[in-house]
Design an enzyme around this catalytic site. Structure first.
Site, short mmCIF file in Angstrom:
data_model
loop_
_atom_site.label_atom_id
_atom_site.label_comp_id
_atom_site.label_asym_id
_atom_site.label_seq_id
_atom_site.Cartn_x
_atom_site.Cartn_y
_atom_site.Cartn_z
N GLY A 133 0.82 -1.21 0.00
CA GLY A 133 0.00 0.00 0.00
C GLY A 133 0.85 1.25 0.00
N THR A 171 0.08 3.95 -2.77
CA THR A 171 -0.72 5.03 -3.35
C THR A 171 -1.78 5.53 -2.36
OG1 THR A 171 -0.39 4.00 -5.49
CG2 THR A 171 -2.13 5.65 -5.36
N ASN A 215 -4.12 11.48 -2.40
CA ASN A 215 -3.38 12.67 -2.83
C ASN A 215 -1.91 12.40 -3.10
OD1 ASN A 215 -5.60 14.51 -2.70
ND2 ASN A 215 -5.49 14.27 -0.47
N ALA A 216 -1.53 11.13 -3.20
CA ALA A 216 -0.12 10.80 -3.48
C ALA A 216 -0.09 9.58 -4.40
CB ALA A 216 0.64 10.51 -2.18
N THR A 226 -3.99 -3.55 -4.68
CA THR A 226 -4.29 -4.84 -5.28
C THR A 226 -4.23 -5.96 -4.23
OG1 THR A 226 -3.40 -4.06 -7.37
CG2 THR A 226 -3.61 -6.45 -7.13
N ARG A 247 -11.54 -15.46 -41.56
CA ARG A 247 -12.58 -14.52 -42.00
C ARG A 247 -12.43 -14.22 -43.50
NH1 ARG A 247 -17.58 -12.48 -41.29
NH2 ARG A 247 -17.69 -10.25 -41.82
N ILE A 303 -8.84 -5.84 -36.53
CA ILE A 303 -8.79 -6.98 -37.46
C ILE A 303 -10.06 -7.84 -37.33
CG2 ILE A 303 -7.53 -9.16 -37.93
CD1 ILE A 303 -4.93 -7.53 -37.30
N GLU A 363 1.90 0.90 -11.24
CA GLU A 363 3.36 0.80 -10.97
C GLU A 363 4.16 1.84 -11.74
OE1 GLU A 363 5.28 -2.78 -10.00
OE2 GLU A 363 3.39 -3.85 -9.84
#
Ligand code: FAD
Length: 380
Positions: free
Chosen positions: A124, A126, A129-130, A158, A269, A338, A364
């Protein structure tokens, strides 16, 4: 120079590819739609030793190297970006800092179960405000007796909803020059005062668990400080350098999947009486995609090799992360093109690749921050 993988690296790649194709791939669309974290899949990955690849056997790992770990991330990312992100974050951000900087006691208590796959950990950094300016952290840790008392908030962390422990950064004092001292603390997930919410509704990597964390008078013993209290900032920069290799590997996986799907579709295709792979406009797209995937993979392997050799790898991991994430985005975009209208439909999966790839240009360290890191390495 030798561009060949070792027998062990090749074996791990094959094993992870089989697992990814047979166990994760069939569920990838569903995990994305439901934004569901595949906890059971992580348990299986733990049993296969995947969560311990880059850690020594004495700490519950399998004693592999960064190259092997990067190959595993690529293979998982090839079938599901969200599972790939959670895997990369668990190893590179959750477990690795404890391995790099932890005391022997911390390694025994926290790293061993993580490397054995008996749980996950988060990192942890982030805050609301940072973000890019991680040095602007506002979370505070105050020493009271034998405990640190931590207060603050962390964003987009995460795996935190499934973590045994979360390593958080916090300001713990001031240097003589008036600058903040940032330290890292291992916080067990069941510590009173810690609230973990997982309410974000994300554009992509939806199988990955992403959480907001609130710390209100969270008390941890002073032994839970990770590594040198004065060097928390340098420690997380090193952790991020390593993590960038895994994000780049994940990007290569998504780029490869985009190429595989686009090539297969182009050969099937038919328009104007022939398969669209006969049109030079389509061939050129595929040629560019194939070239960029190859380049991105080589950059990942070089950065991983440098790390394994104990050589500096800051610049190369930034090169790899920047180029591979932008390659993944371009490849996924071309894969949709495509596929035409079918590419816009969920069941063809290439639209998910694009949504997942976008995160890799942000997490990251954004692409702009990678360019800053590279420029600094050039002496700017
Ligand atoms: C799904 C997801 C998972 C994540 N997981 C984690 C995690 O596990 N742990 C964790 O700590 N964080 C995590 N993050 C946070 C992530 O690392 C940050 O979002 C990222 O570092 C960017 O910070 P920010 O979002 O605050 O953007 P900001 O820093 O506000 O940036 C906004 C824009 O300004 C640009 N910018 C900022 N500064 C500069 C500059 N100096 N020069 C040029 N451009 C600049 C940026 O490149 C960007 O384009 C996660 C984020 C997401 C979305």
């Amino acid at each position: 120079m030798n561009f060949e993988l070792t027998k062990e690296q090749e074996m791990t790649r094959k094993m992870v590819r089989d697992f990814a194709e047979n166990v994760i791939q069939p569920r990838a669309i569903d995990l994305d739609v439901k934004a569901e974290f595949p906890e059971d899949i992580f348990k299986e990955m733990g049993k296969l030793g995947l969560l311990g690849i880059p850690f020594p056997e004495e700490y519950g790992g399998v004693g592999g190297d960064t190259i092997t770990y990067a190959l595993a991330v690529e293979e998982i990312g090839r079938v599901c970006g969200g599972t790939g992100l959670s895997y990369a974050a668990a190893v590179s951000l959750g477990s690795s800092p404890i391995y790099y900087f932890g005391t022997e006691d911390q390694k025994q208590e926290y790293l061993v179960p993580l490397a054995k796959g008996e749980g996950l950990a988060s990192f942890g950094l982030t805050e609301p405000n940072a973000g890019s300016d991680a040095g602007g952290t506002q979370t505070r840790a105050k020493l009271e007796g034998d405990e640190y008392v931590i207060n603050g908030e962390k964003s987009w962390i995460t795996n935190a909803g499934y973590a045994r422990s979360i390593t958080v950064t916090a300001v713990s004092g001031k240097r003589e020059d008036g600058k903040n001292i940032i330290s890292a603390f291992i916080v067990p997930a069941d510590t009173p005062g810690l609230t973990i919410n997982s309410n974000y509704d994300k554009m992509g990597v939806r199988a990955s668990n992403t959480c907001e964390i609130i710390l209100e008078d969270v008390r941890v013993p002073k032994e839970n400080i990770l590594g040198d209290p004065e060097k928390g900032f340098g420690q997380f920069l090193y952790t991020l350098d390593g993590g960038r290799i895994s994000i780049a590997a994940l990007a290569v996986g998504i780029a490869q999947a985009s190429l595989d799907r686009a090539l297969a579709y182009a050969k099937e295709r038919k328009q104007f009486g022939k398969t669209i792979s006969n049109f030079q406009a389509i061939q050129f797209k595929l040629a560019d995609m194939a070239m960029e995937v190859e380049l991105a993979r080589n950059m990942v392997m070089k950065a991983a090799w440098l790390k394994d050799q104990g050589k500096p790898f800051t610049k190369e991991s930034a090169y790899a992360k920047l180029f591979a994430s932008e390659t993944a985005f371009r490849s996924a975009n071309q894969a949709i093109q495509i596929h035409g209208g079918y590419g816009y439909m969920r069941e063809y999966e290439v639209e998910r690749y694009l949504r997942d790839a976008k995160l890799l240009e942000i997490g990251e360290g954004t692409s702009e921050i990678q360019r800053l890191v590279i420029a600094r390495q050039l002496g700017c």
